[in-house]
Design a protein around this motif. Sequence first.
Motif, PDB file in Angstrom:
ATOM      1  N   UNK A   1     -12.332  22.316  -3.007  1.00 19.39           N
ATOM      2  CA  UNK A   1     -13.594  22.158  -3.050  1.00 19.39           C
ATOM      3  C   UNK A   1     -14.307  22.682  -4.419  1.00 19.39           C
ATOM      4  N   UNK A   2     -13.860  23.768  -4.887  1.00 21.67           N
ATOM      5  CA  UNK A   2     -14.332  24.268  -5.962  1.00 21.67           C
ATOM      6  C   UNK A   2     -14.115  23.261  -7.245  1.00 21.67           C
ATOM      7  N   UNK A   3     -12.903  22.513  -7.301  1.00 25.40           N
ATOM      8  CA  UNK A   3     -12.933  21.460  -8.274  1.00 25.40           C
ATOM      9  C   UNK A   3     -13.817  20.346  -7.977  1.00 25.40           C
ATOM     10  N   UNK A   4     -14.004  20.123  -6.922  1.00 25.47           N
ATOM     11  CA  UNK A   4     -15.100  18.847  -6.605  1.00 25.47           C
ATOM     12  C   UNK A   4     -16.394  19.275  -7.113  1.00 25.47           C
ATOM     13  N   UNK A   5     -16.876  20.669  -6.764  1.00 28.34           N
ATOM     14  CA  UNK A   5     -18.048  20.947  -7.559  1.00 28.34           C
ATOM     15  C   UNK A   5     -18.233  21.314  -8.812  1.00 28.34           C
ATOM     16  N   UNK A   6     -16.985  21.734  -9.375  1.00 25.29           N
ATOM     17  CA  UNK A   6     -17.051  22.085 -10.792  1.00 25.29           C
ATOM     18  C   UNK A   6     -17.047  20.541 -11.495  1.00 25.29           C
ATOM     19  N   UNK A   7     -16.416  19.623 -11.135  1.00 24.62           N
ATOM     20  CA  UNK A   7     -16.541  18.490 -11.733  1.00 24.62           C
ATOM     21  C   UNK A   7     -17.860  17.549 -11.577  1.00 24.62           C
ATOM     22  N   UNK A   8     -18.518  17.691 -10.516  1.00 26.31           N
ATOM     23  CA  UNK A   8     -19.932  17.427 -10.526  1.00 26.31           C
ATOM     24  C   UNK A   8     -20.823  18.018 -11.431  1.00 26.31           C
ATOM     25  N   UNK A   9     -20.943  19.328 -11.513  1.00 27.16           N
ATOM     26  CA  UNK A   9     -21.597  19.938 -12.529  1.00 27.16           C
ATOM     27  C   UNK A   9     -21.141  19.657 -14.036  1.00 27.16           C
ATOM     28  N   UNK A  10     -19.810  19.592 -14.036  1.00 23.62           N
ATOM     29  CA  UNK A  10     -19.624  19.247 -15.419  1.00 23.62           C
ATOM     30  C   UNK A  10     -20.125  17.894 -15.897  1.00 23.62           C
ATOM     31  N   UNK A  11     -19.875  16.812 -15.131  1.00 18.64           N
ATOM     32  CA  UNK A  11     -20.519  15.628 -15.588  1.00 18.64           C
ATOM     33  C   UNK A  11     -21.966  15.542 -15.656  1.00 18.64           C
ATOM     34  N   UNK A  12     -22.680  16.570 -15.212  1.00 15.99           N
ATOM     35  CA  UNK A  12     -24.121  16.494 -15.342  1.00 15.99           C
ATOM     36  C   UNK A  12     -24.364  17.251 -16.569  1.00 15.99           C
ATOM     37  N   UNK A  13     -23.638  18.532 -16.750  1.00 19.24           N
ATOM     38  CA  UNK A  13     -23.785  19.083 -18.376  1.00 19.24           C
ATOM     39  C   UNK A  13     -23.207  18.159 -19.116  1.00 19.24           C
ATOM     40  N   UNK A  14     -22.308  17.599 -19.168  1.00 18.76           N
ATOM     41  CA  UNK A  14     -21.681  16.894 -20.179  1.00 18.76           C
ATOM     42  C   UNK A  14     -22.633  15.691 -20.534  1.00 18.76           C
ATOM     43  N   UNK A  15     -23.023  15.005 -19.592  1.00 14.29           N
ATOM     44  CA  UNK A  15     -24.275  13.913 -19.916  1.00 14.29           C
ATOM     45  C   UNK A  15     -25.422  14.127 -20.839  1.00 14.29           C
ATOM     46  N   UNK A  16     -25.908  15.707 -20.408  1.00 14.07           N
ATOM     47  CA  UNK A  16     -27.170  16.339 -20.978  1.00 14.07           C
ATOM     48  C   UNK A  16     -26.597  16.298 -22.407  1.00 14.07           C
ATOM     49  N   UNK A  17     -25.491  16.799 -22.748  1.00 15.60           N
ATOM     50  CA  UNK A  17     -24.842  17.407 -23.970  1.00 15.60           C
ATOM     51  C   UNK A  17     -24.896  15.941 -25.120  1.00 15.60           C
ATOM     52  N   UNK A  18     -24.223  14.972 -24.185  1.00 12.71           N
ATOM     53  CA  UNK A  18     -24.152  13.628 -24.877  1.00 12.71           C
ATOM     54  C   UNK A  18     -25.698  12.991 -25.617  1.00 12.71           C
TER      55      UNK A  18
END
Length: 355
Positions: free
Chosen positions: A239-256
């Motif tokens: 469950x932690x990995x799922x939440x991390x990956x969703x948060x990371x995708x959003x954060x990474x999109x903002x960085x790009x």
Amino acid sequence: MTPHTWPHPQTEVAYFRDGYGTWFAAEVARARRWSGALLAPPDGSVADIRIAFLDAPSVPTDAARPPWLAVLAATQELDPALVVRQAMLAWPGSPHYRGPGASPEEFVVAGFQALCPPHPPCEPGPTARESLSRFLRERPGIMGDLGEEGRDAFNRSLRVYWETPERFADAILRERIRDEGYGGTLDLAGFLTGAPVSPEGGEFADLAMERVGLEQRLRPERFFTDAGDYDRAVVEARDWVDRYQRAYAQHYGMIVEAARATLAEVAPALEAAGELDSLNQDGRAVGADAVHRLTVSVTELRALPEQPEPGLPVTGGVTLGRIPVALPEARLAAAAVLASLDIQRRRASASSRHG
């Protein structure tokens, strides 16, 4: 090894132990005379230094002999004390030098006791090393090779591949977990360890705290000593990995998106850098460091993939909750480049008027 035939496909190795009890290996080379091939570093998985026995032991003055290479006359091989002294002198100069650490016996005890859980710690007896070697021989890769090695090579390899007895014990416990068919839980724990969350990112503080707790609960020995909680931790970790990956995708999109905007913003400064370089050739250089900083940061931003790489907890050096340094650095460097160009233009203008 047949004399005068080095390099040879089957390396001859001699083993030594320094004053701290650390084992190291010397690749033994025999040849008629000096060869530049002796300057190539030995394979660190096999040896740490090289001892060359030459019929004609003179070394060219321009050879820049590395400190890990001992060159002796072929006849000096018959003087073991001299060979040992030369090996000891070369060892601290090895790129693979290992300082004081745990003894091979401590590694053996830790590894042997890793075979015990869920039973109480086993009392290591005189057959502990052989029991451990039997287990290792059945393993693939480095562990299997270790199980086949002689005693001296075994002693050296322990410190080459595992920094401490605890890490060696962990590696054995992981092999036992794979034997049980639960290798996927090790991958899960590995993702947790490789998925850092910025301590400054208050938005993700819960993820950071949960990760620390889960890492402890997924320690390899807990698979055997507290199987129930280990299984619960696996569910929570997924469950932690799922939440991390969703948060990371959003954060990474903002960085790009921020990287695209920054690259467009600093484009005039990149064009100005060429003119600044030209003006800097004619007098006092200004802004050379700013040009370098701008180039480095722009290169880093351009290298960011459009999407996070699947299966990796970090892409392009972007950590969850942290803004890459290249973003503000590119803007600051661009401003410095433009300011430097303005200075040089004014200097050039003033020089032409007074000329």
